[in-house]
Design an enzyme around this catalytic site. Structure first.
Site, mmCIF file in Angstrom:
data_model
loop_
_atom_site.group_PDB
_atom_site.id
_atom_site.type_symbol
_atom_site.label_atom_id
_atom_site.label_comp_id
_atom_site.label_asym_id
_atom_site.label_seq_id
_atom_site.Cartn_x
_atom_site.Cartn_y
_atom_site.Cartn_z
ATOM 1 N N CYS A 120 0.855 -1.176 0.000
ATOM 2 C CA CYS A 120 0.000 0.000 0.000
ATOM 3 C C CYS A 120 0.900 1.238 0.000
ATOM 4 O O CYS A 120 1.960 1.244 0.616
ATOM 5 C CB CYS A 120 -0.941 0.123 1.191
ATOM 6 S SG CYS A 120 -2.058 -1.264 1.365
ATOM 7 N N ARG B 23 3.474 -0.077 -5.057
ATOM 8 C CA ARG B 23 3.314 -0.705 -3.743
ATOM 9 C C ARG B 23 1.978 -1.430 -3.591
ATOM 10 O O ARG B 23 1.740 -2.111 -2.598
ATOM 11 C CB ARG B 23 3.410 0.358 -2.637
ATOM 12 C CG ARG B 23 4.705 1.119 -2.642
ATOM 13 C CD ARG B 23 4.697 2.176 -1.569
ATOM 14 N NE ARG B 23 4.681 1.577 -0.266
ATOM 15 C CZ ARG B 23 5.754 1.244 0.427
ATOM 16 N NH1 ARG B 23 6.945 1.471 -0.080
ATOM 17 N NH2 ARG B 23 5.651 0.707 1.615
ATOM 18 N N TRP C 235 -2.981 -2.521 -1.585
ATOM 19 C CA TRP C 235 -2.717 -3.937 -1.831
ATOM 20 C C TRP C 235 -3.491 -4.667 -0.742
ATOM 21 O O TRP C 235 -3.151 -4.575 0.442
ATOM 22 C CB TRP C 235 -1.225 -4.226 -1.733
ATOM 23 C CG TRP C 235 -0.854 -5.621 -2.103
ATOM 24 C CD1 TRP C 235 -0.586 -6.084 -3.354
ATOM 25 C CD2 TRP C 235 -0.678 -6.735 -1.225
ATOM 26 N NE1 TRP C 235 -0.278 -7.418 -3.301
ATOM 27 C CE2 TRP C 235 -0.332 -7.843 -2.009
ATOM 28 C CE3 TRP C 235 -0.802 -6.908 0.159
ATOM 29 C CZ2 TRP C 235 -0.088 -9.104 -1.467
ATOM 30 C CZ3 TRP C 235 -0.566 -8.161 0.706
ATOM 31 C CH2 TRP C 235 -0.207 -9.244 -0.114
ATOM 32 N N ASN D 42 -1.279 1.830 5.947
ATOM 33 C CA ASN D 42 -0.477 0.792 5.298
ATOM 34 C C ASN D 42 0.005 -0.130 6.406
ATOM 35 O O ASN D 42 0.649 0.331 7.348
ATOM 36 C CB ASN D 42 0.710 1.452 4.573
ATOM 37 C CG ASN D 42 1.757 0.456 4.139
ATOM 38 O OD1 ASN D 42 1.458 -0.711 3.938
ATOM 39 N ND2 ASN D 42 2.986 0.911 4.000
ATOM 40 N N GLY D 43 -0.313 -1.420 6.299
ATOM 41 C CA GLY D 43 0.129 -2.358 7.338
ATOM 42 C C GLY D 43 -1.017 -3.284 7.723
ATOM 43 O O GLY D 43 -2.007 -3.397 6.994
ATOM 44 N N GLU E 216 16.090 -17.409 -10.575
ATOM 45 C CA GLU E 216 15.724 -16.012 -10.822
ATOM 46 C C GLU E 216 15.042 -15.862 -12.190
ATOM 47 O O GLU E 216 14.055 -15.133 -12.326
ATOM 48 C CB GLU E 216 16.977 -15.126 -10.701
ATOM 49 C CG GLU E 216 16.782 -13.652 -10.976
ATOM 50 C CD GLU E 216 15.761 -12.955 -10.075
ATOM 51 O OE1 GLU E 216 15.276 -13.551 -9.107
ATOM 52 O OE2 GLU E 216 15.414 -11.807 -10.399
ATOM 53 N N LYS F 130 11.257 -14.458 -12.671
ATOM 54 C CA LYS F 130 10.940 -13.303 -13.529
ATOM 55 C C LYS F 130 9.823 -13.648 -14.484
ATOM 56 O O LYS F 130 8.898 -12.871 -14.690
ATOM 57 C CB LYS F 130 12.161 -12.848 -14.348
ATOM 58 C CG LYS F 130 13.244 -12.089 -13.656
ATOM 59 C CD LYS F 130 12.870 -10.730 -13.128
ATOM 60 C CE LYS F 130 12.272 -10.820 -11.749
ATOM 61 N NZ LYS F 130 13.117 -10.774 -10.599
ATOM 62 N N GLU G 59 6.298 -14.258 -12.620
ATOM 63 C CA GLU G 59 5.634 -13.136 -11.954
ATOM 64 C C GLU G 59 5.103 -12.094 -12.928
ATOM 65 O O GLU G 59 4.128 -11.409 -12.608
ATOM 66 C CB GLU G 59 6.535 -12.491 -10.903
ATOM 67 C CG GLU G 59 7.726 -11.752 -11.446
ATOM 68 C CD GLU G 59 8.597 -11.147 -10.353
ATOM 69 O OE1 GLU G 59 8.070 -10.767 -9.307
ATOM 70 O OE2 GLU G 59 9.820 -11.059 -10.570
ATOM 71 N N HIS H 207 15.864 -36.475 -11.533
ATOM 72 C CA HIS H 207 15.189 -36.998 -10.343
ATOM 73 C C HIS H 207 13.709 -36.615 -10.310
ATOM 74 O O HIS H 207 13.095 -36.663 -9.251
ATOM 75 C CB HIS H 207 15.900 -36.500 -9.077
ATOM 76 C CG HIS H 207 17.322 -36.960 -8.997
ATOM 77 N ND1 HIS H 207 17.654 -38.266 -8.711
ATOM 78 C CD2 HIS H 207 18.485 -36.304 -9.217
ATOM 79 C CE1 HIS H 207 18.982 -38.383 -8.731
ATOM 80 N NE2 HIS H 207 19.499 -37.206 -9.040
ATOM 81 N N LYS I 195 5.456 -4.047 -4.728
ATOM 82 C CA LYS I 195 6.910 -3.933 -4.705
ATOM 83 C C LYS I 195 7.486 -4.147 -3.315
ATOM 84 O O LYS I 195 8.524 -4.754 -3.148
ATOM 85 C CB LYS I 195 7.282 -2.547 -5.227
ATOM 86 C CG LYS I 195 8.766 -2.295 -5.368
ATOM 87 C CD LYS I 195 9.303 -2.967 -6.585
ATOM 88 C CE LYS I 195 10.796 -2.855 -6.722
ATOM 89 N NZ LYS I 195 11.326 -3.954 -7.535
HETATM 90 C C1 F6R Z 1 10.769 -10.422 -7.560
HETATM 91 C C2 F6R Z 1 10.678 -9.476 -6.459
HETATM 92 C C3 F6R Z 1 10.423 -9.996 -5.099
HETATM 93 C C4 F6R Z 1 11.362 -9.294 -4.103
HETATM 94 C C5 F6R Z 1 11.015 -9.717 -2.670
HETATM 95 C C6 F6R Z 1 11.960 -9.107 -1.666
HETATM 96 O O1 F6R Z 1 11.014 -9.775 -8.754
HETATM 97 O O2 F6R Z 1 10.784 -8.299 -6.650
HETATM 98 O O3 F6R Z 1 10.571 -11.369 -5.051
HETATM 99 O O4 F6R Z 1 12.669 -9.622 -4.409
HETATM 100 O O5 F6R Z 1 9.698 -9.318 -2.371
HETATM 101 O O6 F6R Z 1 11.906 -7.723 -1.673
HETATM 102 P P1 F6R Z 1 13.070 -6.846 -1.069
HETATM 103 O O7 F6R Z 1 14.296 -7.096 -1.856
HETATM 104 O O8 F6R Z 1 12.581 -5.438 -1.198
HETATM 105 O O9 F6R Z 1 13.232 -7.267 0.353
#
Ligand code: F6R
Length: 611
Positions: A2, A27, A73, A99-100, A484, A488, A491, A507, A606
């Site tokens: 949020c 966010r 969010w 937010n929270g 990774e 990517k 998501e 396996h 984010k």
């Molecule tokens: C994936 C992504 C998330 C963050 C995760 C941790 O692209 O962005 O998996 O890596 O939420 O976030 P931070 O790095 O801000 O602690």
């Protein structure tokens, strides 16, 4: 999660709030709302994005010098108009954005219902609004006292901004666990979850700490704890430029951020890697370096992409510095009663510096007496303030929800620490250390070379954009890169993708391979190269489609794979910094071709400030 924005001053609040919400939309973006105080408090809110909110208010009179806004969010209650913020208290005295998560909200709600309160939404925020109002009316106290007293009853996390309709020239804000920054202008104040909505108006900011309450009244700021102890605000100067938070001609922030990586890796090394000496200096770790050099064990914690960077870090620390490393999801670490020794070093990795699980894991490690270090991107965020020392990744603001340049900056920092420790512990020879530094300084140019092949990745993306599943395989340093790459893709394109250590394929996952299954193999030359060639043969024998990341000039895999993506040669321990880039671009183009919103993928946000 949020985003919250507030304004009080001499300008019209609404345009500032809308612009701020757009900057914070990363966010959370399932509903948005605004409240403007102008005699009375008028609330507008709706399901959807900030642009939907703008549409809703298009024909309304939005004038007023005080306002608050929210982009959500969802945590409690589905995303809809009613659950959107702001929330008003039942008798209309208070309007609040939050937010929270209020963890004890159902108990508080029950008590308020017993006292006649009726709730419109399913949110924990409305409970807080009504709790404040109940204390305000029952205790006949000021709005500020009511907010402070209410917060002493709350368990959970909050960043809140509160308007009281009876105390008109005033905004009240409070924080615990969820970030809140105050911008100080000339006769005006800005509030936001991070500094991006503030930077175009002022560079003077206060980062609120947990249990702080800020009151702006008649153009004066006062800062207190929730227990009424007066605090002296610490004013910081923002080191952020407005250009850094705009798209700069790219279609999406994600693409811009992928293309920024040669610059962001260079900035992360700047002033730290000196290639003519050669030496690595990490000012942020200066005071703790003796303890780090003597460390018997390093525990790396993080979530998502930051956890993947931590896995690369494990290989780097063990190889260069010969220190045993464990890498843990912060969420698992904090809940499983981990064994933490006083001489352990815990490294928390986070782009945002606000991830709730990582913050909680840090607190646990500190209580156990470990030295806790941070690798963070957002200056002034909670994690750098909670850790004993640390190193900032100077990647610049990362706005696309999918993390890209933060990953490469995190790996750069981990490589610098591991190399420095290797030198100091004598586990790297001077020649090895010098050669590694040279390789590291060459990375940014090599990144640019990979980016220049952008069109090739687009063509491959076009061929496989309709696939339902992808498998990503890698060994050693490239196993975390495979994870990774898969993250990517899933998501942002919503295609199911899994990352696996290549040798594990036989396996289980090999059963998935058929002529429709693209298998992305990171087949960069290292000590397991021959093994990965065999893995590619195994995939081809089952008619799988192989997209291989290879070193320039590799003819062996070229003759076997359906497609290759070449990366320049480098030391294999640093090649994750290169190998990840074609994977980021492949995911990006597939997502764009599938019509997905790459910067704001569904259900994500984010900054994950809830547990
Ligand atoms: C994936 C992504 C998330 C963050 C995760 C941790 O692209 O962005 O998996 O890596 O939420 O976030 P931070 O790095 O801000 O602690």
């Amino acid at each position: 999660m949020c985003g919250i924005v507030g304004y009080i001053g001499k300008r019209q609040a609404y345009p500032i709030i809308i612009k701020g919400l757009k900057r914070l939309e990363y966010r959370g973006y399932d509903s948005a709302g605004v409240a403007i105080l102008n005699g009375e408090t008028r609330i507008f809110k709706c399901k959807g994005k900030v642009s939907d909110l703008e549409e809703l208010t298009k024909k309304e009179d939005m004038t007023g010098f005080i306002g608050i806004g929210h982009t959500r969010w969802a945590t409690h209650g589905e995303p809809n108009d009613v659950n959107a913020h702001p929330h008003a208290s039942m008798n209309g005295h208070f309007v609040i954005i939050h937010n929270g998560i209020i963890e004890n909200y159902s108990r508080l709600k029950q008590r308020l219902e017993d006292r006649g309160y009726i709730f419109k939404s399913e949110t924990d925020t409305e409970v807080l609004a009504n709790l404040i109002e109940y204390i305000y009316m029952k205790g006949n106290v000021s709005a500020e006292i009511a907010v402070r007293l209410a917060l002493t009853k709350v368990i959970g996390a909050y960043g809140i901004i509160v308007i009281c309709k009876d105390e008109k020239e005033q905004l009240i804000a409070a924080r615990k666990g969820s970030p809140l920054v105050i911008g100080i202008g000339d006769g005006e104040y800005f509030f936001a979850s991070d500094a991006t909505p503030i930077v175009e108006y002022t560079h003077s900011v206060i980062y609120m700490n947990d249990n702080n309450v800020a009151v702006i009244k008649n153009n004066d700021l006062s800062l207190k704890t929730i227990h009424n102890d007066t605090l002296t605000p610490e004013v910081h100067t923002l080191d952020l430029d407005i250009g850094e938070i705009e798209k700069g001609g790219f279609d999406h922030f994600m693409l811009k951020e992928i293309f920024e990586q040669s610059r962001s890796i260079l900035d992360t090394m700047r002033g730290r890697v000196v290639s003519d000496n050669p030496e690595i200096t990490l000012g942020g770790l200066y005071h703790v370096m003796p303890r780090l050099i003597e460390a018997k064990r390093i525990i790396i914690i993080g979530c998502g992409t930051s956890w993947h960077a931590g896995l690369v870090g494990e290989y780097l620390f063990e190889e260069f510095a010969r220190i045993p490393v464990e890498v843990e999801y912060a969420s698992e670490f904090r809940y499983r009663n981990p064994v933490i020794f006083k001489d352990d070093v815990v490294i928390a990795i986070s782009q945002s510096g606000e991830t709730a699980d990582t913050l909680a894991a840090i607190k646990l490690a500190k209580e156990a007496g470990a030295l806790v270090l941070g690798i963070c991107n957002v200056v002034g965020s909670s994690i750098p303030r909670e850790t004993h020392a640390g190193v900032y990744t100077h990647a610049g603001p990362e706005i696309g929800v999918a993390s890209t340049k933060a990953f490469t900056a995190q790996v750069t920092v981990l490589a610098m620490i591991a190399m420095h420790l290797g030198d100091k512990r004598g586990t790297l020879t001077k020649e090895e250390y010098t050669a590694l530094i040279k390789h590291l300084t060459e990375i940014p140019n090599k990144v640019d070379k990979i980016l220049s092949k952008n069109e090739e990745y687009k063509e491959i993306a076009a061929l496989y954009k309709n696939s339902n599943n992808f498998l990503y395989l890698g060994r050693g340093y490239y196993f975390p890169v495979a994870l990774e790459g898969a993250l990517k893709l899933k998501e942002i394109s919503y295609i199911h993708a899994e990352g696996y250590p290549a040798a594990e394929m036989k396996h289980g996952p090999i059963a998935l391979i058929d002529e429709k299954m693209p298998v992305v193999v990171i087949a960069v030359k290292d000590n397991t190269y021959d093994k990965i060639v065999s893995n590619i043969q195994e995939v081809k024998a089952r008619k799988g489609i192989v997209i291989a990341i290879v070193n320039e000039g590799d003819t062996v895999i070229k003759s076997m794979a359906d497609h290759i993506m070449e990366i320049p040669n480098s030391d294999f321990a640093l090649a994750p910094l290169l190998a990840v880039i074609p994977l980021q671009l492949l995911s990006y183009y597939i997502a764009v071709m599938r019509g997905c919103n790459v910067d704001q993928p569904r259900n994500l946000a984010k900054s994950v400030t809830v547990e």
